[in-house]
Motif scaffolding. Structure first.
Motif, PDB file in Angstrom:
ATOM      1  N   GLU A  59      -9.334  -3.841  -0.322  1.00  0.00           N
ATOM      2  CA  GLU A  59      -9.527  -2.828  -1.516  1.00  0.00           C
ATOM      3  C   GLU A  59     -11.021  -2.985  -1.839  1.00  0.00           C
ATOM      4  N   SER A  74       3.035   2.645  -4.280  1.00  0.00           N
ATOM      5  CA  SER A  74       2.374   3.464  -5.242  1.00  0.00           C
ATOM      6  C   SER A  74       1.355   4.287  -4.740  1.00  0.00           C
ATOM      7  N   GLU A  93      -1.476   4.519  -6.442  1.00  0.00           N
ATOM      8  CA  GLU A  93      -2.608   3.671  -7.104  1.00  0.00           C
ATOM      9  C   GLU A  93      -2.842   2.452  -6.086  1.00  0.00           C
ATOM     10  N   LYS A  94      -1.827   2.123  -5.222  1.00  0.00           N
ATOM     11  CA  LYS A  94      -1.948   0.910  -4.490  1.00  0.00           C
ATOM     12  C   LYS A  94      -2.364   1.435  -3.058  1.00  0.00           C
ATOM     13  N   THR A 100       0.833  -1.116  -0.053  1.00  0.00           N
ATOM     14  CA  THR A 100       0.066   0.056  -0.175  1.00  0.00           C
ATOM     15  C   THR A 100       0.849   1.570  -0.010  1.00  0.00           C
TER      16      THR A 100
END
Length: 352
Positions: free
Chosen positions: A217, A154, A156-157, A151
Motif C-alpha cells: 500500500e 473490503s 478500503e483494503k 485486499t
C-alpha cells in the motif's frame, strides 16, 4: 381522384420491386448470408505430437482391448485413469490468484494493455514456490494468500494498482532461468513489464498478511534497490540469458512430451550400451584397464619380494664376513688367560 391515379404506377412498381427482392432472397445462390461461416480446418499435428499420442500411457490404457480386459477383472480402467489425471493436474493452489507460466507470461505481464500512466503505477506481486512443498513453502503460500484475501475483503483494503500471481517453480523454466532464481520460495515485486525486478526471501520480509498489505500500500518496495548486473534486465548479458532461457524451455517441453515409460526404456538401453562398450576389451581378449592395473600391482609386488631377498642375502654375507674378521682378530690378540700363563713362564725362567 386524379392524385390517386397518379400514384397508382408508383405503388405497383414498389410492390413489384418488393416481390422481386423476396424471390431473390429465396434463391440458393443468394442465400449465403443466412449460412454460418465456414469452419476453419484443424491444424495438422506434427510428427512428435502424433508419436506422443500413440505412445501416451493414457491412450494405451483407455484403448478398447485394455478396457475390455480390465472390465473382465472388475476394474473400471477409464474411471481410474481420469481420477489419476485429475490428481496429477491439481497444483494444490487456489486459482483465484492467476498462475503465471512460460506460455502466458508475455501476454499477461509484458504485453498487458496499459497506458503510460497505468504502466508506471502497475505493480505485480508474485510468489515463486512449490505447491504442497516443504513447510517453508506452505507457510509463505498461506501468508501470501491471506494478504491477497485481505485486499478482497473490503473496498478500503483494495489495491487496484497491484496484481497478484503465482509461479510454479517445477513447471517453469524460462522465467526462473532468465531471473536467475534457483531457490524457492521467493517473493518478487515486478514493475514496468518485467524491466524492474526486486526479490525477497522469507527472511528479508515479514510475512504477516497485514504487513504485506501495508508493504504494497505504501510502496515499501521502493526502499529496496532493483536488481542490477550483467544478467539483469538491461544488463550486458541479458540477450544471452534470453537465448539460454528460450532453449531451456524448448528442451524441457521436448522432454515432457516424451512419455515417462519410453524415457525409462531409452535410458536403460543407453546405460546397457555404455556398459557393453566399456567392457568390450574382455570379449576381444584384450586387457581392460582394471586388469592392467592388477597385473601392474602383481609385478610391483614381485619386484619388492626380489629386492627383499636380495637385501637379505647381502645382509647374511655381511654378517658372515664380520664373524670371520672377529675370529681372526681374536686369534691375533691373545686372551687374558694366555697372557697370564706367559707371564708365569717368564718369571720361572728368570729364577732358574
Amino acid at each position: 381522384m386524379k392524385l390517386s391515379l397518379a400514384l397508382l404506377p408508383l405503388v405497383v412498381t414498389s410492390a413489384w420491386a418488393g416481390y422481386y427482392h423476396h424471390q431473390a432472397d429465396l434463391e440458393p445462390e443468394n442465400a449465403v448470408y443466412s449460412q454460418p461461416p465456414p469452419q476453419e480446418k484443424p491444424k495438422p499435428q506434427s510428427f512428435l505430437e502424433r508419436l506422443q499420442h500413440a505412445f501416451d500411457l493414457e491412450t494405451i490404457l483407455t484403448s478398447a482391448p485394455v478396457v475390455a480386459i480390465a472390465a473382465k477383472a472388475g476394474i473400471n480402467i477409464t474411471e481410474r485413469v481420469q481420477a489419476a489425471k485429475a490428481e496429477a493436474e491439481a497444483t494444490g493452489w487456489n486459482r483465484h490468484i492467476p498462475l503465471i507460466t512460460d506460455e502466458n507470461y508475455r501476454e499477461m505481464i509484458v504485453q498487458e494493455p496499459l497506458s503510460l500512466d497505468e504502466l508506471d503505477k502497475r505493480v505485480w506481486f508474485l510468489l515463486i514456490g512449490i505447491p504442497d512443498g516443504d513447510p517453508m513453502n506452505k507457510l509463505v503460500d498461506e501468508r501470501f494468500e491471506a494478504a491477497f484475501n485481505l485486499t478482497q475483503s473490503s473496498p478500503e483494503k483494495a489495491l487496484p494498482h497491484v496484481r497478484w500471481g503465482r509461479i510454479n517453480y517445477l513447471d517453469v523454466t524460462a522465467i526462473t532461468t532468465r531471473w536467475w532464481v534457483w531457490k524457492v520460495p521467493v517473493l518478487v515485486v515486478l514493475r514496468k513489464g518485467g524491466r524492474e525486478l526486486r526479490f525477497y526471501s522469507p527472511r528479508q520480509i515479514r510475512l504477516q498478511p497485514e504487513i504485506l498489505h501495508k508493504f504494497l500500500e505504501v510502496d515499501g518496495w521502493k526502499e529496496t534497490p532493483a536488481w542490477t548486473g550483467v544478467f539483469a534486465p538491461g544488463g550486458a548479458l541479458e540477450p544471452a540469458m534470453d537465448k539460454i532461457s528460450h532453449w531451456t524451455m524448448k528442451s524441457y517441453a521436448f522432454i515432457t512430451t516424451v512419455p515417462r515409460w519410453i524415457m525409462l526404456l531409452a535410458t536403460g538401453a543407453l546405460g546397457s550400451l555404455l556398459i557393453n562398450v566399456m567392457h568390450a576389451g574382455n570379449a576381444s581378449g584384450g586387457k581392460t584397464p582394471s586388469a592392467k592395473r592388477q597385473s601392474g600391482e602383481v609385478k610391483r609386488a614381485r619386484i619388492a619380494e626380489d629386492a627383499k631377498e636380495h637385501d637379505g642375502g647381502t645382509a647374511v654375507q655381511h654378517t658372515r664376513a664380520d664373524a670371520i674378521k672377529a675370529s681372526s682378530r681374536q686369534e691375533r690378540s691373545p686372551s687374558p688367560s694366555r697372557r697370564h700363563s706367559a707371564r708365569i713362564q717368564a718369571q720361572t725362567k728368570k729364577t732358574s
